[in-house]
Design a protein around this motif. Structure first.
Motif, PDB file in Angstrom:
ATOM      1  N   GLN A   1       0.819  -1.202   0.000  1.00  0.00           N
ATOM      2  CA  GLN A   1       0.000   0.000   0.000  1.00  0.00           C
ATOM      3  C   GLN A   1       0.854   1.252   0.000  1.00  0.00           C
ATOM      4  N   GLU A   2       2.172   1.081  -0.083  1.00  0.00           N
ATOM      5  CA  GLU A   2       3.090   2.210  -0.128  1.00  0.00           C
ATOM      6  C   GLU A   2       3.607   2.367  -1.550  1.00  0.00           C
ATOM      7  N   ALA A   3       3.563   3.584  -2.052  1.00  0.00           N
ATOM      8  CA  ALA A   3       3.981   3.825  -3.431  1.00  0.00           C
ATOM      9  C   ALA A   3       5.439   3.436  -3.643  1.00  0.00           C
ATOM     10  N   PRO A   4       5.754   2.686  -4.701  1.00  0.00           N
ATOM     11  CA  PRO A   4       7.152   2.342  -4.992  1.00  0.00           C
ATOM     12  C   PRO A   4       7.962   3.596  -5.308  1.00  0.00           C
ATOM     13  N   ALA A   5       9.240   3.558  -4.999  1.00  0.00           N
ATOM     14  CA  ALA A   5      10.115   4.694  -5.298  1.00  0.00           C
ATOM     15  C   ALA A   5      10.166   4.939  -6.801  1.00  0.00           C
ATOM     16  N   LEU A   6      10.145   6.202  -7.174  1.00  0.00           N
ATOM     17  CA  LEU A   6      10.097   6.598  -8.579  1.00  0.00           C
ATOM     18  C   LEU A   6      11.430   7.175  -9.032  1.00  0.00           C
ATOM     19  N   ASP A   7      11.977   6.632 -10.111  1.00  0.00           N
ATOM     20  CA  ASP A   7      13.210   7.143 -10.707  1.00  0.00           C
ATOM     21  C   ASP A   7      12.847   8.039 -11.884  1.00  0.00           C
TER      22      ASP A   7
ATOM     23  N   LYS B   1       4.720   4.911 -11.623  1.00  0.00           N
ATOM     24  CA  LYS B   1       3.804   5.843 -12.298  1.00  0.00           C
ATOM     25  C   LYS B   1       2.389   5.268 -12.357  1.00  0.00           C
ATOM     26  N   GLU B   2       2.280   3.984 -12.729  1.00  0.00           N
ATOM     27  CA  GLU B   2       0.960   3.345 -12.811  1.00  0.00           C
ATOM     28  C   GLU B   2       0.346   3.196 -11.431  1.00  0.00           C
TER      29      GLU B   2
ATOM     30  N   LEU C   1      -6.745   7.857  -9.231  1.00  0.00           N
ATOM     31  CA  LEU C   1      -7.966   7.720 -10.015  1.00  0.00           C
ATOM     32  C   LEU C   1      -9.061   6.978  -9.270  1.00  0.00           C
ATOM     33  N   ALA C   2      -8.676   5.882  -8.607  1.00  0.00           N
ATOM     34  CA  ALA C   2      -9.710   5.019  -8.032  1.00  0.00           C
ATOM     35  C   ALA C   2      -9.378   4.497  -6.641  1.00  0.00           C
ATOM     36  N   GLY C   3      -8.311   5.001  -6.030  1.00  0.00           N
ATOM     37  CA  GLY C   3      -7.943   4.507  -4.723  1.00  0.00           C
ATOM     38  C   GLY C   3      -7.398   3.095  -4.744  1.00  0.00           C
ATOM     39  N   GLN C   4      -6.980   2.622  -5.931  1.00  0.00           N
ATOM     40  CA  GLN C   4      -6.406   1.287  -6.082  1.00  0.00           C
ATOM     41  C   GLN C   4      -4.900   1.403  -6.288  1.00  0.00           C
ATOM     42  N   THR C   5      -4.232   0.265  -6.298  1.00  0.00           N
ATOM     43  CA  THR C   5      -2.804   0.261  -6.562  1.00  0.00           C
ATOM     44  C   THR C   5      -2.492  -0.760  -7.641  1.00  0.00           C
ATOM     45  N   SER C   6      -1.270  -0.712  -8.140  1.00  0.00           N
ATOM     46  CA  SER C   6      -0.862  -1.646  -9.185  1.00  0.00           C
ATOM     47  C   SER C   6       0.293  -2.502  -8.694  1.00  0.00           C
TER      48      SER C   6
ATOM     49  N   LEU D   1       7.400 -12.997 -38.276  1.00  0.00           N
ATOM     50  CA  LEU D   1       6.362 -12.901 -39.300  1.00  0.00           C
ATOM     51  C   LEU D   1       6.484 -11.564 -40.023  1.00  0.00           C
ATOM     52  N   PRO D   2       6.670 -11.559 -41.334  1.00  0.00           N
ATOM     53  CA  PRO D   2       6.859 -10.308 -42.081  1.00  0.00           C
ATOM     54  C   PRO D   2       5.699  -9.337 -41.893  1.00  0.00           C
ATOM     55  N   GLU D   3       6.030  -8.098 -41.608  1.00  0.00           N
ATOM     56  CA  GLU D   3       5.069  -6.997 -41.503  1.00  0.00           C
ATOM     57  C   GLU D   3       4.149  -7.096 -40.284  1.00  0.00           C
ATOM     58  N   ARG D   4       4.363  -8.071 -39.392  1.00  0.00           N
ATOM     59  CA  ARG D   4       3.441  -8.216 -38.271  1.00  0.00           C
ATOM     60  C   ARG D   4       3.671  -7.177 -37.168  1.00  0.00           C
ATOM     61  N   GLY D   5       4.890  -7.066 -36.678  1.00  0.00           N
ATOM     62  CA  GLY D   5       5.179  -6.180 -35.563  1.00  0.00           C
ATOM     63  C   GLY D   5       5.597  -4.806 -36.034  1.00  0.00           C
ATOM     64  N   VAL D   6       4.850  -3.782 -35.633  1.00  0.00           N
ATOM     65  CA  VAL D   6       5.102  -2.407 -36.076  1.00  0.00           C
ATOM     66  C   VAL D   6       5.371  -1.529 -34.858  1.00  0.00           C
ATOM     67  N   VAL D   7       6.501  -0.850 -34.857  1.00  0.00           N
ATOM     68  CA  VAL D   7       6.869   0.045 -33.762  1.00  0.00           C
ATOM     69  C   VAL D   7       6.902   1.472 -34.270  1.00  0.00           C
ATOM     70  N   VAL D   8       6.126   2.340 -33.638  1.00  0.00           N
ATOM     71  CA  VAL D   8       6.119   3.756 -33.972  1.00  0.00           C
ATOM     72  C   VAL D   8       6.879   4.497 -32.870  1.00  0.00           C
ATOM     73  N   LEU D   9       8.093   4.915 -33.170  1.00  0.00           N
ATOM     74  CA  LEU D   9       8.909   5.655 -32.206  1.00  0.00           C
ATOM     75  C   LEU D   9       8.610   7.148 -32.324  1.00  0.00           C
ATOM     76  N   VAL D  10       8.299   7.767 -31.201  1.00  0.00           N
ATOM     77  CA  VAL D  10       7.952   9.187 -31.172  1.00  0.00           C
ATOM     78  C   VAL D  10       9.120   9.952 -30.558  1.00  0.00           C
ATOM     79  N   ARG D  11       9.558  11.005 -31.198  1.00  0.00           N
ATOM     80  CA  ARG D  11      10.737  11.741 -30.731  1.00  0.00           C
ATOM     81  C   ARG D  11      10.490  12.560 -29.472  1.00  0.00           C
ATOM     82  N   GLU D  12       9.242  12.630 -29.027  1.00  0.00           N
ATOM     83  CA  GLU D  12       8.919  13.322 -27.785  1.00  0.00           C
ATOM     84  C   GLU D  12       8.387  12.312 -26.766  1.00  0.00           C
ATOM     85  N   PRO D  13       8.467  12.625 -25.475  1.00  0.00           N
ATOM     86  CA  PRO D  13       7.966  11.695 -24.468  1.00  0.00           C
ATOM     87  C   PRO D  13       6.443  11.666 -24.432  1.00  0.00           C
ATOM     88  N   ILE D  14       5.895  10.488 -24.238  1.00  0.00           N
ATOM     89  CA  ILE D  14       4.457  10.326 -24.015  1.00  0.00           C
ATOM     90  C   ILE D  14       4.245   9.014 -23.289  1.00  0.00           C
ATOM     91  N   GLY D  15       3.293   8.991 -22.352  1.00  0.00           N
ATOM     92  CA  GLY D  15       3.024   7.791 -21.577  1.00  0.00           C
ATOM     93  C   GLY D  15       4.110   7.546 -20.545  1.00  0.00           C
TER      94      GLY D  15
END
Length: 210
Positions: free
Chosen positions: A3-9, A169-170, A177-182, A195-209
């Motif tokens: 129930q204690e938030a993990p340390a954040l780096d 962070k989560e 949001l809901a008084g819950q923890t992860s 598998l050809p063309e199956r896995g697609v990664v979109v790298l964004v030059r700015e931070p998000i998420g």
């Protein structure tokens, strides 16, 4: 669970350099992934919604702050323009197994990861593991949108980022949001896409998420 938030780096919230992104993109391509590098989250949104996700196939959105913050989540699940697995399923109530199985076998899964290494590996952590089935092999196509702060040198650093940045962070997000923890109970590492063309990664030059 604690129930204690993990340390954040907070150091893991700093976006990678252009050179690091280039190394990661090159390694991902060597490992069989299709890679797009875009400047902004809005660019990623236009690419995913406008080109990468077909409108005539079932699409499942994995739980992701990257999808929510970029607007991709709403585009795919709420616009009515896509065959959204979540929208068609409706309210599942307290049926945990129904929620876990919901997106196991879509045509397309869209989500994010917690780290991308400069060796071309993807690292994803989860409490339930519900997104792992489509990510690993259940979906015919997997699309991951990844902010620049998630690029790390190697797998060991990626696992450390997962435990000391993404999880805290989560934990804090759910608690506010809901008084819950992860918690972290499962980790998926994808090293290669055969598998050809199956896995697609979109790298964004700015931070998000996270």
């Amino acid at each position: 669970m604690s129930q204690e938030a993990p340390a954040l780096d907070e150091a893991f919230g700093v976006p990678a350099s252009a050179e690091q992104l280039d190394r990661a993109a090159e390694a991902l391509r060597t490992n069989g992934f299709v890679v797009h590098v875009v400047d902004t989250a809005e660019d990623a949104r236009k690419l995913v919604v406008g080109e990468l996700v077909p409108r005539d196939q079932a699409v499942f959105t994995a739980s992701s702050e990257t999808l929510r913050l970029s607007g991709i989540l709403a585009d795919l699940d709420e616009s009515g323009g896509f065959q959204s697995v979540r929208a068609e399923a409706g309210e599942l109530g307290d049926d945990m197994w129904a929620r876990i199985r919901l997106g196991a076998l879509p045509d397309v899964v869209v989500g994010s990861v917690h780290a991308v290494t400069e060796e071309g590996h993807l690292v994803i952590g989860s409490a339930s593991g519900s997104q792992f089935a489509p990510y690993a092999s259940g979906a015919k196509k997997a699309v991951w949108i990844v902010g620049a702060q998630k690029v790390v040198p190697d797998l060991a650093t990626g696992l450390r980022r997962l435990r000391t940045h993404s999880l805290p962070k989560e934990w804090r997000r759910l608690n506010e949001l809901a008084g819950q923890t992860s918690f972290l109970s499962r980790i998926l590492v994808i090293e290669h896409e055969w598998l050809p063309e199956r896995g697609v990664v979109v790298l964004v030059r700015e931070p998000i998420g996270f």
